[in-house]
Design an enzyme around this catalytic site. Structure first.
Site, PDB file in Angstrom:
ATOM      1  N   LYS A  31       0.791  -1.212   0.278  1.00 41.51           N
ATOM      2  CA  LYS A  31       0.632   0.091  -0.320  1.00 41.51           C
ATOM      3  C   LYS A  31       0.705   1.179   0.021  1.00 41.51           C
ATOM      4  CE  LYS A  31      -4.832   1.391   2.098  1.00 41.51           C
ATOM      5  NZ  LYS A  31      -4.610   1.689   0.839  1.00 41.51           N
TER       6      LYS A  31
HETATM    7  N1  PY5 Z   1      -7.411  -1.399  -3.067  1.00 40.20           N
HETATM    8  C1  PY5 Z   1      -6.815  -0.308  -2.796  1.00 40.20           C
HETATM    9  C2  PY5 Z   1      -6.692   0.221  -4.322  1.00 40.20           C
HETATM   10  C3  PY5 Z   1      -7.248   0.598  -2.102  1.00 40.20           C
HETATM   11  O1  PY5 Z   1      -6.801   1.486  -1.954  1.00 40.20           O
HETATM   12  C4  PY5 Z   1      -7.830  -0.297  -0.463  1.00 40.20           C
HETATM   13  C5  PY5 Z   1      -8.145   0.437   0.748  1.00 40.20           C
HETATM   14  C6  PY5 Z   1      -8.724  -1.244  -0.952  1.00 40.20           C
HETATM   15  C7  PY5 Z   1      -8.394  -2.064  -2.194  1.00 40.20           C
HETATM   16  C8  PY5 Z   1      -9.027  -2.266  -0.078  1.00 40.20           C
HETATM   17  O2  PY5 Z   1      -8.648  -2.629   1.035  1.00 40.20           O
HETATM   18  P1  PY5 Z   1      -9.187  -2.730   2.898  1.00 40.20           P
HETATM   19  O3  PY5 Z   1      -9.871  -3.708   2.806  1.00 40.20           O
HETATM   20  O4  PY5 Z   1      -7.453  -2.811   3.527  1.00 40.20           O
HETATM   21  O5  PY5 Z   1      -8.937  -1.255   3.320  1.00 40.20           O
HETATM   22  N2  PY5 Z   1      -8.228   2.117   0.011  1.00 40.20           N
HETATM   23  C9  PY5 Z   1      -8.008   2.942   1.184  1.00 40.20           C
HETATM   24  C10 PY5 Z   1      -8.954   2.572   2.487  1.00 40.20           C
HETATM   25  O6  PY5 Z   1      -8.239   3.317   3.281  1.00 40.20           O
HETATM   26  C11 PY5 Z   1      -7.952   4.388   0.947  1.00 40.20           C
HETATM   27  C12 PY5 Z   1      -8.528   4.810  -0.120  1.00 40.20           C
HETATM   28  C13 PY5 Z   1      -9.058   6.330  -0.427  1.00 40.20           C
HETATM   29  O7  PY5 Z   1     -10.135   1.952   1.978  1.00 40.20           O
END
Ligand code: PY5
Length: 306
Positions: A158
């Site tokens: 990430k």
């Molecule tokens: N894919 C991407 C590209 C992401 O940025 C995120 C989370 C996910 C999948 C989902 O991952 P998780 O379920 O572990 O959160 N994005 C961040 C979030 O906090 C940042 C968003 C702007 O949801």
């Protein structure tokens, strides 16, 4: 996600709680120029009697492996960072839905790409945060941009730099009148949203792209797979063709910020009958039951703040 008018009073920075106004970063901070940072997005939800951080250690574990990929040496272990997350919420006195953003970044050391010996800074910020999408369901387009691939920069880390790809796709989608975009991977299979994983439903079976389609291995994705399995649904991780998006019965995004968000239109084609699907509804409710502390089976995923 605008907090411009209300920054938090306190943040956790390099091991202790500091006032927001005390932390000033040089314009030559390496991460600002080259995206050399890794971060997490974590949520805390109020339950009947507390505020609980959801899957805190799983998020911090991902933060540490993201850092490892980029050779960032973090001075703090999981327990210290977990305490930092709790402390920063307490310091600000937040009691409602809160978003926690730990970030590890290369600080100021010079202007070149070789950051050997540069300071690795660690911050944890918490802000009150309700919804990511300000509507119950979204309309999306397949982006004209492809998702970054593992051959260039690893999607499973990430890393801040990855988000220039997401930001480009998101801006294109917004300017074209959609709420968000779905990115295809470098082979042309469905990868994920700009900041969310994706699931589709066809004939009662739930499908989601595998790790090999350039996705972030979402913690919400993992939660959703487990909860769907508990509900008796079959979940299949396999490559998804773009055209399958147009013929599925249901589709939804999931992520920490997005939670479970139904997708009701893709490239100006209705998903199913254009209404929020029944499996989507069930998983959305089941997810909220877990994060808001009503499902005792997953109480071990909650870290109480107070
Ligand atoms: N894919 C991407 C590209 C992401 O940025 C995120 C989370 C996910 C999948 C989902 O991952 P998780 O379920 O572990 O959160 N994005 C961040 C979030 O906090 C940042 C968003 C702007 O949801």
């Amino acid at each position: 996600m605008s907090i411009v008018n209300n920054p938090p009073t306190y943040i956790w920075f390099n091991g202790s709680i500091k006032r927001w106004s005390e932390v000033n970063l040089p314009v030559l901070t390496h991460a600002l120029h080259y995206g050399t940072a890794v971060f997490e997005g974590i949520r805390a939800y109020p339950s009947a009697d507390n505020l609980n951080i959801f899957r805190l250690r799983d998020h911090l574990d991902r933060l540490l492996y993201s850092a490892k990929i980029y050779y960032f040496d973090i001075k703090y272990g999981i327990e210290e960072l977990a305490k930092g997350a709790v402390d920063v919420i307490r310091a600000n006195g937040f009691k409602g839905r809160t978003y926690i953003r730990p970030i590890v970044f290369v600080g100021f050391g010079g202007i070149g790409l070789d950051y050997t010996g540069f300071p690795i800074e660690v911050a944890i910020v918490a802000v009150p945060f309700e919804r990511y999408f300000h509507k119950p369901a979204v309309r999306v387009k397949v982006s004209t941009w492809r998702r970054i691939s593992n051959e260039a920069n690893p999607p499973l880390a990430k890393a801040a730099g990855n988000y220039i790809n997401s930001a480009l796709a998101k801006q294109e989608a917004i300017r074209d009148g959609y709420d968000d975009a779905i990115l295809l991977d470098h082979r042309g299979y469905v990868a994920e949203g700009t900041g969310e994983n994706i699931f589709i439903v066809k004939g009662g079976v739930v499908y989601t792209p595998p790790i090999s389609s350039s996705i972030l291995m979402g913690i919400t994705r993992d939660t959703v797979i487990r909860l769907l399995t508990d509900l008796g649904y079959k979940v299949v991780e396999r490559d998804i063709d773009r055209s399958e998006l147009y013929i599925c019965d249901e589709a939804f995004f999931c992520g920490t910020a997005a939670e479970v968000t139904p997708i009701v239109e893709i490239d100006r084609r209705r998903v199913g009958n254009g209404e929020i699907g029944s499996i989507t509804r069930q998983i959305r409710d089941a997810y909220l039951d877990v994060v808001e502390g009503r499902n005792k089976k997953y109480a071990h995923w909650l870290t109480p703040v107070y």
